[in-house]
Design a protein around this motif. Structure first.
Motif, short mmCIF file in Angstrom:
data_model
loop_
_atom_site.label_atom_id
_atom_site.label_comp_id
_atom_site.label_asym_id
_atom_site.label_seq_id
_atom_site.Cartn_x
_atom_site.Cartn_y
_atom_site.Cartn_z
N HIS A 25 0.86 -1.18 0.00
CA HIS A 25 0.00 0.00 0.00
C HIS A 25 0.89 1.23 0.00
CE1 HIS A 25 -3.70 -2.30 0.75
NE2 HIS A 25 -2.86 -3.13 1.35
N VAL A 26 0.67 2.08 -0.99
CA VAL A 26 1.38 3.35 -1.10
C VAL A 26 0.30 4.42 -1.13
CG1 VAL A 26 2.99 4.73 -2.45
CG2 VAL A 26 3.23 2.23 -2.40
N GLY A 27 0.12 5.10 0.00
CA GLY A 27 -1.01 6.02 0.10
C GLY A 27 -2.30 5.23 -0.05
N GLN A 28 -3.16 5.67 -0.95
CA GLN A 28 -4.43 4.98 -1.20
C GLN A 28 -4.29 3.88 -2.25
OE1 GLN A 28 -6.76 5.41 0.72
NE2 GLN A 28 -6.91 7.52 1.39
N GLU A 29 -3.16 3.80 -2.91
CA GLU A 29 -2.95 2.86 -4.02
C GLU A 29 -2.39 1.53 -3.52
OE1 GLU A 29 -3.69 1.73 -7.42
OE2 GLU A 29 -3.41 3.88 -7.63
N VAL A 30 -2.85 0.45 -4.15
CA VAL A 30 -2.30 -0.88 -3.91
C VAL A 30 -1.39 -1.21 -5.08
CG1 VAL A 30 -2.81 -3.35 -3.66
CG2 VAL A 30 -4.33 -1.64 -2.63
N GLY A 91 -2.71 -1.34 -8.59
CA GLY A 91 -4.05 -1.91 -8.47
C GLY A 91 -4.02 -3.17 -7.63
N ASP A 92 -5.18 -3.56 -7.16
CA ASP A 92 -5.34 -4.74 -6.31
C ASP A 92 -5.83 -5.89 -7.19
OD1 ASP A 92 -5.76 -6.56 -4.30
OD2 ASP A 92 -7.18 -5.33 -3.18
N TYR A 93 -4.95 -6.79 -7.56
CA TYR A 93 -5.26 -7.85 -8.51
C TYR A 93 -4.97 -9.23 -7.95
CZ TYR A 93 -5.17 -3.96 -11.79
OH TYR A 93 -5.41 -2.77 -12.44
N GLN A 94 -5.60 -10.22 -8.57
CA GLN A 94 -5.31 -11.63 -8.33
C GLN A 94 -4.64 -12.18 -9.58
OE1 GLN A 94 -5.72 -12.90 -5.30
NE2 GLN A 94 -6.52 -10.89 -4.75
#
Length: 159
Positions: A25-30, A91-94
């Protein structure tokens, strides 16, 4: 010191595949880091630097030009152990989310002909260390073993 997460993965059972290595997590970004494992660790020969370098040049060029993903690409580069590469995306990905992107990237490499982007003295610190035929061979192998029909074993780290 604590062991870092990538050193806790059971490399004895790891197969070629696309794995979520970590999420930061960097600030609000994944930022999602993917382990693009191309060789079975400790059971297959590792990639030589020339072909790995060519894979890096071609994949980085493809990814940073891919219309949907280019703004999300943070990094693409080789693992020190030379059994694969890391891809970092904003982004938050699989794993399943990026298999089509990774598949398209390695198809691009497998079919690539011509001058390797950035393989010139003014563009690269070791421009002579390239091997396109072997990079194409390894891309085809990775496609066949892990990307064309991935299973859970190619998408989730072994326990």
């Amino acid at each position: 010191m604590e062991k870092i997460a990538s050193f806790t993965v059971n490399h004895l059972d790891l197969l070629p595949g696309v794995y979520v290595s970590r999420k930061d997590h960097v600030g609000q970004e994944v930022l999602t880091t993917f382990d693009l494992r191309m060789c079975a660790p400790n059971r297959e020969p590792v990639m030589n630097t020339a072909e790995l370098h060519t894979i890096e040049h071609l994949a980085a060029t493809y990814l940073r030009n891919e219309p949907h993903w280019k703004e999300k690409v943070i990094y693409f580069g080789p693992m020190g152990c030379r059994t694969g590469c890391y891809l970092i995306l904003a982004g938050d990905y699989q794993s399943q989310d990026v298999v089509p992107l990774v598949r398209d990237t390695f198809r691009f490499i497998a079919e690539y002909e011509g001058e390797i982007p950035g393989a010139a003295a003014k563009d690269c610190g070791n421009y002579l260390d390239q091997n396109l035929p072997m990079a194409r061979f390894l891309a085809k192998k990775y496609l066949a073993e892990a990307l064309e029909h991935p299973t859970e074993k190619n998408l989730n780290y072994p326990e």
